[in-house]
Design an enzyme around this catalytic site. Structure first.
Site, PDB file in Angstrom:
ATOM      1  N   THR A  82       0.815  -1.215   0.000  1.00 41.67           N
ATOM      2  CA  THR A  82       0.000   0.000   0.000  1.00 41.67           C
ATOM      3  C   THR A  82       0.848   1.264   0.000  1.00 41.67           C
ATOM      4  OG1 THR A  82      -0.221  -0.298   2.398  1.00 41.67           O
ATOM      5  CG2 THR A  82      -2.073  -0.999   1.027  1.00 41.67           C
ATOM      6  N   SER A  83       2.158   1.130   0.100  1.00 42.05           N
ATOM      7  CA  SER A  83       3.051   2.274  -0.058  1.00 42.05           C
ATOM      8  C   SER A  83       4.454   1.759  -0.338  1.00 42.05           C
ATOM      9  CB  SER A  83       3.063   3.160   1.189  1.00 42.05           C
ATOM     10  OG  SER A  83       3.797   4.355   0.953  1.00 42.05           O
TER      11      SER A  83
END
Length: 379
Positions: free
Chosen positions: A90-91
């Site tokens: 997610t990042s």
């Protein structure tokens, strides 16, 4: 720690020596932005700690590669060595050459004010602030923790651009026509209307479309719209998200695709293709039917491709080598037929129309791609 030597080598790998971005990359201590990260392990993601192994830290941080910093809702900074998350990234800290390429597509001048969408680790904002100035760079991210961590790392690196926790797909807390350039390192389904509001007339935006490798550049017109093109270059970024994690995937539908007989079974006209790694084909299909997920496996000569969508549609194609596949399909739509339509277009026209297409963005964010007789509308 002799990081300047490594940063100089990275600058040589990420851009050419006469580029105005080379000094900015060489002056930015990338390792400070990635103290911990996730690597693929035999049992899920494995936590890697930079300060615990300085040699590996430098070697990893100054390679021209992306490093995953967050899996699902768990950031590496907040994890323990025993954690083994199995979710989706997610990042990440994007590979520096891609960060530089995105900035180069923006055609930035020395006096430009930049909105950097997708702060992530903060490294891109740091490079931009080195190239421009602290006052000229504003960076936003939906994740408050990423913003807090980025501010700390930016200060440690000796730069201080503005960094704010903002959902960039919604309204933006900035003055109209405040920015000369917008560069997004997250992918969006269509260009948000708020980006056009804060972009100055004649200003330029650079972004990618979610689910595709399509890189869009466009310049704002006087009437509030924007015009541009899909570049021949390719780029892929994580989708913009609104919460701590992405919505659940379609794993249950993929499992159905792997096991069940289809409502319809036929012999496909073309050999099986690994769609996710056929970038132009994947992009064309994603514009036709957004949200399809793929699985592809090879066991000797046996090949199996699965497709699934959250609406319950699925497909399974199996074949030996390059033979025509047996295709099972179920659910409300025939996903493999959609894929074959794209491949037929490719064969009859000689190429797919998405790369190099003209782009028109209405003031409300409706994004239209067109090339020849082909067009599609995204919103």
């Amino acid at each position: 720690m002799n990081w300047p030597h490594h940063a100089a080598a990275l600058a040589g790998a990420a851009t050419h020596q006469r580029s105005r971005w080379a000094p900015a990359v060489a002056a930015t201590p990338r390792h400070l932005f990635i103290p911990r990260w996730w690597g693929r392990g035999s049992d899920g993601w494995e936590l890697l700690d930079g300060p615990a192994d300085p040699d590996r830290w430098l070697e990893s941080a100054y390679r021209d590669t992306s490093l995953v910093t967050r899996v699902g809702p768990l950031h590496a900074d907040q994890a323990t060595p025993s954690d083994r998350p199995h979710g989706r990234p997610t990042s990440s800290a994007t590979l520096p050459s891609l960060v530089v390429r995105m900035f180069q597509h923006a055609r930035m001048d020395d006096g430009d004010y930049l909105l950097d969408v997708g702060t992530g680790s903060g490294y891109g904002a740091a490079v931009a602030a080195r190239r421009l100035s602290d006052e000229q760079v504003t960076s936003v991210d939906v994740d408050p923790y990423l913003v807090e961590a980025a501010r700390s790392h930016l200060a440690e690196a000796g730069v201080g651009p503005t960094v704010e926790a903002v959902d960039a797909t919604g309204e933006l807390p900035f003055a109209a026509s405040m920015f000369d350039r917008i560069v997004a390192t997250v992918a969006v389904p269509a260009v948000p209307a708020s980006w056009l509001t804060v972009l100055r007339p004649g200003g330029r935006l650079v972004t990618t479309l979610a689910g595709t490798s399509l890189l869009i550049t466009a310049e704002k017109n006087r009437d509030g719209s924007a015009s541009g093109r899909v570049e021949w270059d390719r780029a892929g970024f994580m989708h913009a998200r609104a919460g701590d994690d992405y919505p659940p995937g379609v794993g249950d539908v993929l499992a159905k695709a792997a096991e069940q007989d289809g409502d319809e079974v036929a012999l496909g006209p073309y050999p099986i293709v690994d769609v996710a790694n056929a970038w132009d084909l994947d992009s064309m299909l994603s514009l036709k039917a957004p949200g399809i997920e793929h699985s592809y496996e090879v066991d000797g000569e046996q090949r199996v491709a699965l497709m699934a969508h959250e609406d319950g549609s699925w497909a399974r194609a199996t074949a030996v080598g390059d033979d025509r596949p047996a295709v099972h399909q179920g659910g409300p739509r025939r996903l493999w037929d959609l894929l074959d339509e794209c491949r037929t277009y490719w064969l009859t026209q000689g190429e797919l129309p998405v790369r190099g297409a003209e782009v028109y963005i209405k003031p409300d964010g409706t994004t239209i791609l067109a090339r020849g007789k082909w067009h599609t509308k995204l919103s």
